[in-house]
Design a protein around this motif. Structure first.
Motif, short mmCIF file in Angstrom:
data_model
loop_
_atom_site.label_atom_id
_atom_site.label_comp_id
_atom_site.label_asym_id
_atom_site.label_seq_id
_atom_site.Cartn_x
_atom_site.Cartn_y
_atom_site.Cartn_z
N ARG A 58 -12.10 8.77 2.04
CA ARG A 58 -11.36 10.04 1.89
C ARG A 58 -9.98 9.97 2.53
O ARG A 58 -9.04 10.61 2.08
CB ARG A 58 -12.17 11.19 2.50
CG ARG A 58 -13.27 11.73 1.59
CD ARG A 58 -13.76 13.08 2.06
NE ARG A 58 -14.41 13.01 3.36
CZ ARG A 58 -15.71 12.84 3.54
NH1 ARG A 58 -16.50 12.70 2.48
NH2 ARG A 58 -16.23 12.79 4.74
N ILE A 59 -9.86 9.15 3.59
CA ILE A 59 -8.57 9.02 4.25
C ILE A 59 -7.68 8.00 3.52
O ILE A 59 -6.52 8.27 3.23
CB ILE A 59 -8.77 8.61 5.72
CG1 ILE A 59 -9.52 9.71 6.48
CG2 ILE A 59 -7.42 8.33 6.38
CD1 ILE A 59 -9.89 9.33 7.89
N LEU A 60 -8.24 6.84 3.23
CA LEU A 60 -7.45 5.77 2.64
C LEU A 60 -7.18 5.97 1.16
O LEU A 60 -6.17 5.47 0.64
CB LEU A 60 -8.15 4.42 2.84
CG LEU A 60 -8.37 3.99 4.29
CD1 LEU A 60 -9.06 2.64 4.34
CD2 LEU A 60 -7.06 3.94 5.05
N CYS A 61 -8.05 6.67 0.47
CA CYS A 61 -7.91 6.85 -0.98
C CYS A 61 -7.76 8.31 -1.38
O CYS A 61 -7.92 8.63 -2.56
CB CYS A 61 -9.11 6.24 -1.70
SG CYS A 61 -9.42 4.51 -1.33
N GLY A 62 -7.50 9.19 -0.42
CA GLY A 62 -7.36 10.60 -0.74
C GLY A 62 -6.10 10.89 -1.55
O GLY A 62 -5.14 10.12 -1.54
N ARG A 63 -6.10 12.01 -2.21
CA ARG A 63 -4.98 12.37 -3.08
C ARG A 63 -3.69 12.53 -2.28
O ARG A 63 -2.61 12.15 -2.75
CB ARG A 63 -5.31 13.66 -3.82
CG ARG A 63 -4.20 14.14 -4.75
CD ARG A 63 -4.56 15.47 -5.40
NE ARG A 63 -5.81 15.37 -6.14
CZ ARG A 63 -6.38 16.40 -6.78
NH1 ARG A 63 -5.81 17.59 -6.72
NH2 ARG A 63 -7.50 16.24 -7.44
N ALA A 86 -0.92 7.69 -0.32
CA ALA A 86 0.47 7.23 -0.35
C ALA A 86 1.06 7.07 1.06
O ALA A 86 1.68 6.03 1.36
CB ALA A 86 1.33 8.18 -1.19
N PRO A 87 0.90 8.05 1.97
CA PRO A 87 1.41 7.84 3.33
C PRO A 87 0.77 6.65 4.03
O PRO A 87 1.46 5.91 4.75
CB PRO A 87 1.06 9.15 4.04
CG PRO A 87 0.98 10.16 2.94
CD PRO A 87 0.43 9.43 1.77
N VAL A 88 -0.53 6.45 3.84
CA VAL A 88 -1.20 5.31 4.48
C VAL A 88 -0.62 3.99 3.94
O VAL A 88 -0.37 3.06 4.69
CB VAL A 88 -2.71 5.38 4.25
CG1 VAL A 88 -3.38 4.07 4.65
CG2 VAL A 88 -3.32 6.53 5.03
N MET A 89 -0.38 3.95 2.63
CA MET A 89 0.19 2.74 2.04
C MET A 89 1.58 2.47 2.59
O MET A 89 1.93 1.33 2.92
CB MET A 89 0.24 2.88 0.52
CG MET A 89 0.80 1.64 -0.18
SD MET A 89 1.07 1.90 -1.94
CE MET A 89 2.43 3.09 -1.87
N LEU A 90 2.40 3.52 2.71
CA LEU A 90 3.74 3.35 3.24
C LEU A 90 3.72 2.89 4.69
O LEU A 90 4.52 2.04 5.11
CB LEU A 90 4.52 4.66 3.12
CG LEU A 90 4.86 5.10 1.68
CD1 LEU A 90 5.54 6.47 1.69
CD2 LEU A 90 5.77 4.08 1.01
N LEU A 91 2.80 3.44 5.48
CA LEU A 91 2.68 3.01 6.87
C LEU A 91 2.29 1.54 6.97
O LEU A 91 2.81 0.80 7.81
CB LEU A 91 1.66 3.89 7.60
CG LEU A 91 2.09 5.32 7.91
CD1 LEU A 91 0.93 6.10 8.52
CD2 LEU A 91 3.28 5.34 8.85
#
Length: 334
Positions: free
Chosen positions: A202-207, A211-216
């Protein structure tokens, strides 16, 4: 007597691990496209019998939507083995059983290998073996391939080579898999064994969070590439400098001073300096090292050929690879 067998299963169920454990081959396991399309083969010797084992690519279905699925389907239909071993994940049995029931539609002798049974026990998942055998009409073997548990039972099941007891069942492979999983899988505790994985998803693949996790993560990779790895490089440089001083004192005692200085300052210092630069993966080029290039013009004029290459600057040395694999030009920076 030689018996042919094939290993089939979904990706990430430990199929290649079972293959390596049975054959003794150290095949590199991976799940990227085209990894096992070449069909790895091995031999298993058990007394008077020899099992010719083939590792099929990891697939989710026999429908030919990918080269892996087409390769596995053609192998099972055009050159059918005596026995097909379908490896399933005990933690996700229903998903793995879909492929199993598809294989049962084209093969007569099928063995159901329920792998990762140790992981299922840790999550409180229990699989009733007798119920699963009666529903599928096939011999069922529980294995934990990484601990070599149940592998002898797999060999014995292949050697017995008996036709599958076809049961009168109707429905699609997905429906049969759902029915079998509900009948033989129980969870010993009240908590969902996949609750932690779902929270992470839910955190890594949430809507809104993906995107913020990927950018980080991308920012972290960039920092490690440009600056972060320099910390490791500096730490290695400092540690190797201390070691070099200790070696220098020891060599001066053993060898004549000119030879000791040649070994310390010429050989050991160069090896240690290059190690400090190169050991952090080539991404360890620190951005602020490029500013040292301006000092190169003091005693050297460097003409860069018109070809694509990379260069590396670290402290007082400038490394520039020469064309046509002729080596590396090392220029001291004043």
């Amino acid at each position: 007597m030689t018996v042919t067998a094939a290993l089939a299963g979904n990706p990430n169920v430990g199929k290649s691990t079972v293959f390596n454990a049975l054959t003794g081959m150290h095949q590199h396991t991976g799940n990227w496209a085209g990894k096992t399309v070449g069909l790895a083969e091995g031999t298993v010797s058990t007394g008077e019998h020899t099992i010719q084992l083939t590792d099929l690519p990891g697939i989710y279905s026999l429908a030919s939507h990918s080269p892996e699925e087409e390769c596995a389907r053609d192998f099972l239909t055009k050159t059918p083995p005596d026995t097909v071993i379908v490896v399933c994940d005990a933690c996700c049995l229903e998903r793995s059983l879909i492929l199993f029931f598809q294989v049962c539609g084209i093969a007569d002798d099928v063995i159901l290998c329920v792998n990762l049974i140790d992981e299922a026990e840790k999550k409180g998942i229990a699989v009733e073996r007798d119920t699963l055998e009666s529903l599928t009409g096939c011999p069922v073997v529980f294995t934990a391939a990484r601990q070599n548990v149940g592998l002898d039972e797999v060999k014995n099941a292949v050697i017995r080579h008996r036709p599958r007891n076809r049961t009168d069942v109707s429905g699609t492979p997905a429906e049969l898999a759902e029915t079998a999983a509900r009948a033989c899988v129980t969870v010993k505790n009240d908590r969902d064994p996949t609750a932690r994985d779902r929270r992470i998803d839910r955190i890594l693949c949430g809507r809104f969070t993906a995107a913020p996790v990927m950018l980080l993560l991308l920012m972290l990779v960039c920092w490690l590439t440009l600056s972060g790895s320099g910390i490791l490089s500096d730490a290695l440089d400092a540690g190797l400098s201390v070691l070099s001083a200790v070696i220098r004192r020891g060599l001066i005692v053993v060898f004549p001073e000119p030879l000791a200085l040649l070994l310390c300052d010429g050989v050991i210092a160069t090896v240690f300096r290059v190690t400090a630069v190169m050991l952090p993966p080539m991404a360890g080029i620190r951005k602020n090292r490029y500013s040292q290039l301006v000092h190169c013009s003091a005693h050297f004029t460097i003409l860069f050929p018109f070809y694509s290459s990379s260069f590396l600057v670290h402290r007082d040395l400038f490394y520039f690879p020469l064309p046509r694999k002729s080596g590396c030009l090392i220029i001291p920076i004043s």
